[in-house]
Design an enzyme around this catalytic site. Structure first.
Site, PDB file in Angstrom:
ATOM      1  N   HIS A  63      -3.509 -13.099   8.029  1.00  0.00           N
ATOM      2  CA  HIS A  63      -3.128 -11.877   8.751  1.00  0.00           C
ATOM      3  C   HIS A  63      -3.963 -11.651  10.016  1.00  0.00           C
ATOM      4  CE1 HIS A  63      -2.155 -10.211   4.450  1.00  0.00           C
ATOM      5  NE2 HIS A  63      -1.252 -11.086   4.850  1.00  0.00           N
ATOM      6  N   TYR A  97       2.217  -0.075   9.722  1.00  0.00           N
ATOM      7  CA  TYR A  97       1.810  -0.900   8.581  1.00  0.00           C
ATOM      8  C   TYR A  97       0.993  -2.110   9.048  1.00  0.00           C
ATOM      9  CZ  TYR A  97       1.384  -4.445   5.248  1.00  0.00           C
ATOM     10  OH  TYR A  97       0.801  -5.407   4.482  1.00  0.00           O
ATOM     11  N   ASP A 153       5.787  -8.362   9.281  1.00  0.00           N
ATOM     12  CA  ASP A 153       6.222  -7.529   8.153  1.00  0.00           C
ATOM     13  C   ASP A 153       6.602  -6.133   8.662  1.00  0.00           C
ATOM     14  OD1 ASP A 153       6.553  -6.215   5.737  1.00  0.00           O
ATOM     15  OD2 ASP A 153       4.615  -6.806   4.895  1.00  0.00           O
ATOM     16  N   HIS A 178       7.839  -3.796   6.724  1.00  0.00           N
ATOM     17  CA  HIS A 178       7.424  -2.892   5.632  1.00  0.00           C
ATOM     18  C   HIS A 178       8.400  -1.741   5.454  1.00  0.00           C
ATOM     19  CE1 HIS A 178       4.016  -1.468   2.994  1.00  0.00           C
ATOM     20  NE2 HIS A 178       3.810  -2.773   2.953  1.00  0.00           N
ATOM     21  N   GLU A 217       9.835  -9.967   7.561  1.00  0.00           N
ATOM     22  CA  GLU A 217       9.728  -9.506   6.173  1.00  0.00           C
ATOM     23  C   GLU A 217      10.083  -8.033   6.008  1.00  0.00           C
ATOM     24  OE1 GLU A 217       5.774 -10.095   4.682  1.00  0.00           O
ATOM     25  OE2 GLU A 217       6.128  -8.810   2.955  1.00  0.00           O
ATOM     26  N   GLU A 265       9.080  -8.270  -2.233  1.00  0.00           N
ATOM     27  CA  GLU A 265       7.841  -7.849  -2.899  1.00  0.00           C
ATOM     28  C   GLU A 265       8.037  -6.571  -3.700  1.00  0.00           C
ATOM     29  OE1 GLU A 265       5.396  -7.367   0.701  1.00  0.00           O
ATOM     30  OE2 GLU A 265       5.077  -5.291   0.115  1.00  0.00           O
ATOM     31  N   ARG A 320      10.195 -13.145  -1.783  1.00  0.00           N
ATOM     32  CA  ARG A 320       8.810 -12.672  -1.645  1.00  0.00           C
ATOM     33  C   ARG A 320       8.290 -11.973  -2.898  1.00  0.00           C
ATOM     34  NH1 ARG A 320       4.677 -12.889   0.835  1.00  0.00           N
ATOM     35  NH2 ARG A 320       4.382 -10.807   1.653  1.00  0.00           N
ATOM     36  N   HIS A 351       4.382 -13.070  -3.045  1.00  0.00           N
ATOM     37  CA  HIS A 351       3.514 -12.052  -2.453  1.00  0.00           C
ATOM     38  C   HIS A 351       2.053 -12.339  -2.817  1.00  0.00           C
ATOM     39  CE1 HIS A 351       2.640  -7.494  -2.059  1.00  0.00           C
ATOM     40  NE2 HIS A 351       2.898  -7.961  -0.862  1.00  0.00           N
ATOM     41  N   ASP A 376      -4.135  -7.114  -3.176  1.00  0.00           N
ATOM     42  CA  ASP A 376      -3.899  -6.521  -4.495  1.00  0.00           C
ATOM     43  C   ASP A 376      -3.108  -7.447  -5.426  1.00  0.00           C
ATOM     44  OD1 ASP A 376      -2.080  -5.383  -2.381  1.00  0.00           O
ATOM     45  OD2 ASP A 376      -1.002  -4.542  -4.081  1.00  0.00           O
ATOM     46  N   GLU A 402       1.345 -16.434   0.972  1.00  0.00           N
ATOM     47  CA  GLU A 402       0.497 -15.440   1.660  1.00  0.00           C
ATOM     48  C   GLU A 402      -0.901 -15.485   1.063  1.00  0.00           C
ATOM     49  OE1 GLU A 402       1.516 -11.358   0.834  1.00  0.00           O
ATOM     50  OE2 GLU A 402       0.604 -10.651   2.690  1.00  0.00           O
TER      51      GLU A 402
HETATM   52  C1  GCO Z   1       2.259  -7.785   2.279  1.00  0.00           C
HETATM   53  C2  GCO Z   1       2.355  -6.379   1.885  1.00  0.00           C
HETATM   54  C3  GCO Z   1       1.264  -5.726   1.138  1.00  0.00           C
HETATM   55  C4  GCO Z   1       1.641  -4.436   0.441  1.00  0.00           C
HETATM   56  C5  GCO Z   1       0.661  -4.102  -0.646  1.00  0.00           C
HETATM   57  C6  GCO Z   1       1.024  -2.847  -1.411  1.00  0.00           C
HETATM   58  O1  GCO Z   1       1.160  -8.321   2.270  1.00  0.00           O
HETATM   59  O2  GCO Z   1       3.291  -8.337   2.591  1.00  0.00           O
HETATM   60  O3  GCO Z   1       3.469  -5.723   2.244  1.00  0.00           O
HETATM   61  O4  GCO Z   1       0.124  -5.567   1.922  1.00  0.00           O
HETATM   62  O5  GCO Z   1       1.703  -3.405   1.376  1.00  0.00           O
HETATM   63  O6  GCO Z   1       0.561  -5.169  -1.511  1.00  0.00           O
HETATM   64  O7  GCO Z   1       0.064  -2.568  -2.370  1.00  0.00           O
HETATM   65 MG    MG Z   2       4.974  -7.203   2.759  1.00  0.00          MG
END
Ligand code: GCO
Ligand code: MG
Length: 434
Positions: A127, A164, A238, A240, A264, A290, A311, A340, A344, A367
């Site tokens: 990223h 985002y 992304d 989002h 994405e 995701e 994803r 994904h 987290d 990723e």
């Molecule tokens: C990505 C994401 C994440 C999510 C996160 C939510 O990496 O593609 O969209 O960063 O926002 O996992 O908890």
């Molecule tokens: Mg994402």
């Protein structure tokens, strides 16, 4: 049948990187044999712990560890209602731990249990983000020097306070550049941004997001990056799920010229049907999934070839057992995997991603959120990343462990609003999807 049974199922909560992680540990009737799995649902971690300890543990203790398929299928419907993120994560923790145990018993890495390697290592993307195009350009150059070939780019929108993946704050952008932010939208929005104090009027700060300035700014960023860095690397982005669908359709067409590796989360899962319009109008590669938890969301996207990259977050669908089937379904339609892998997804979850990445033919990309050293210490055997790829250590099972004593040194911290995801808002105060 193996005659080895589940003796105990426990949940370990830890946050070495300031991201709440949930790990399930299964102890067996063999004193030295155990397995670990990722059950991380970072926004609602204690609910997963309850789902594992109050419901799955009593249901599964005493079962033969060999019967992963039956354990998955019977646990899946043991709540009657199913396919939500809490129960799926709980199931994933158990499922991954059982694959880990099976690998240790067979003395094979999980990718071998799945059928062996289809490639040496999994290509990753990292990223780059920031408040101005030059800072992002510099990060991409640095990543390329380190051997990475795929970089996701996200940038703050000047004049707005929320975007985002690029931190928050036009104010920060202003401070950094020393220049007034060039806001690309109407004056009343600028005024709102100045007045905006999320804590006064709303709980859950998130800042202001306006779709059109975001879109113009993102197109400007892609143009800058292609001009300055060139075409010899893969660029990803992304959205989002933040912009209204018809603007998403147009955005997909407008970015076609920049040759993204993928675009994405252009829409929310609720708006899946809009992907048909995108398909009819352009060839921008689409990544989605995701936020999917249920087969009902995924199957139509694959069978109608509405996406190019799946994803899915493996713990959100219930672990390795459903993910390997989803990958096979995708292969039949030549949809590639892009599991994904943000911060987290715990290192255990990354090890599970990697096992499937190495095995399936239709792997697309992985990723990778770069872990801090202290996370790697808590999780010895955490997959290594070098030369732009993630590599397995080829140890039996998932090849990763959890140092419980060290994990206990990073207990969950108190969080405002229970650690809820920030709530971005339009300039008039309307909530925007995350
Ligand atoms: C990505 C994401 C994440 C999510 C996160 C939510 O990496 O593609 O969209 O960063 O926002 O996992 O908890
Ligand atoms: Mg994402």
């Amino acid at each position: 049948m193996s005659n080895v049974t589940i003796r105990d199922i426990r949940v370990i909560l830890t946050e070495p990187d300031d991201i709440r992680l949930v790990i399930v540990k299964i102890d067996t009737s063999e004193p030295e044999l155990y397995g670990i799995g990722c059950a991380t649902f970072t926004q609602r971690p204690s609910t997963v712990k309850a789902a594992v300890e109050d419901y799955l543990a009593p249901f599964l203790i005493g079962r033969d560890v060999a019967d992963i398929e039956d354990i998955w299928q019977s646990s899946y419907v043991s709540s009657y209602w199913r396919n939500g993120p809490v129960l799926n994560n709980a199931l994933s923790g158990v499922d991954q731990a059982l694959w880990d145990i099976k690998g240790k018993m067979a003395n094979m890495p999980v990718y071998d249990l799945l059928g062996g390697k289809a490639r040496d290592a999994a290509g990753v993307y990292v990223h780059a983000s920031g408040s101005d195009v030059v800072a992002i350009e510099d990060q991409i150059h640095a990543f390329i020097e380190q051997g990475f070939h795929n970089v996701r780019v996200q940038m703050e929108t000047p004049g707005l306070t929320s975007n985002y993946g690029a931190g928050k704050g036009s104010s920060r952008a202003d401070e950094n550049s020393g220049k007034p932010a060039e806001y690309l939208g109407p004056r009343w929005v600028t005024n709102r941004v100045r007045e905006f104090d999320p804590n006064k009027r709303y709980a859950h700060p998130g800042g202001i997001f306006e779709p059109k300035p975001y879109i113009r700014n993102a197109l400007n960023l892609f143009d800058h990056v292609r001009n300055k860095v060139g075409w010899d690397f893969e660029m990803l982005h992304d959205v989002h799920e933040r912009i209204p669908p018809i603007l998403g359709v147009k955005f997909a067409k407008d970015v076609e010229q920049f040759d993204l590796f993928f675009l994405e989360d252009l829409f929310s899962p609720e708006d899946n049907e809009y992907f048909r319009m995108v398909r009819e109008q352009c060839a921008t590669p689409i990544a989605m999934g995701e936020l999917y938890n249920s087969p009902h969301e995924m199957i139509p996207m694959v069978k109608d070839r509405l996406i190019d990259f799946m994803r899915v977050h493996i713990s959100q669908i219930g672990g390795i057992t459903p993910a390997k089937k989803l990958a096979a379904l995708c292969e039949a339609f030549n949809v590639r995997t892009a599991w994904h892998g943000p911060g987290d997804t715990s290192p255990v979850g990354h090890a599970a991603n990697l096992a499937i990445d190495l095995n399936v033919w239709n792997f697309g990309i992985q990723e990778y959120a770069i872990f801090k050293d202290r996370t790697k210490e808590v999780f010895p055997g955490c997959p290594e990343v070098h030369d732009g790829h993630m590599w397995s250590n080829d140890k039996p099972g998932l090849g990763i462990d959890l140092d419980e004593e060290l994990a206990a040194k990073y207990p969950f911290k108190e969080r405002e609003f229970g650690g809820a995801w920030d709530t971005p808002r339009r300039a008039d105060g309307t909530m925007v999807k995350p």
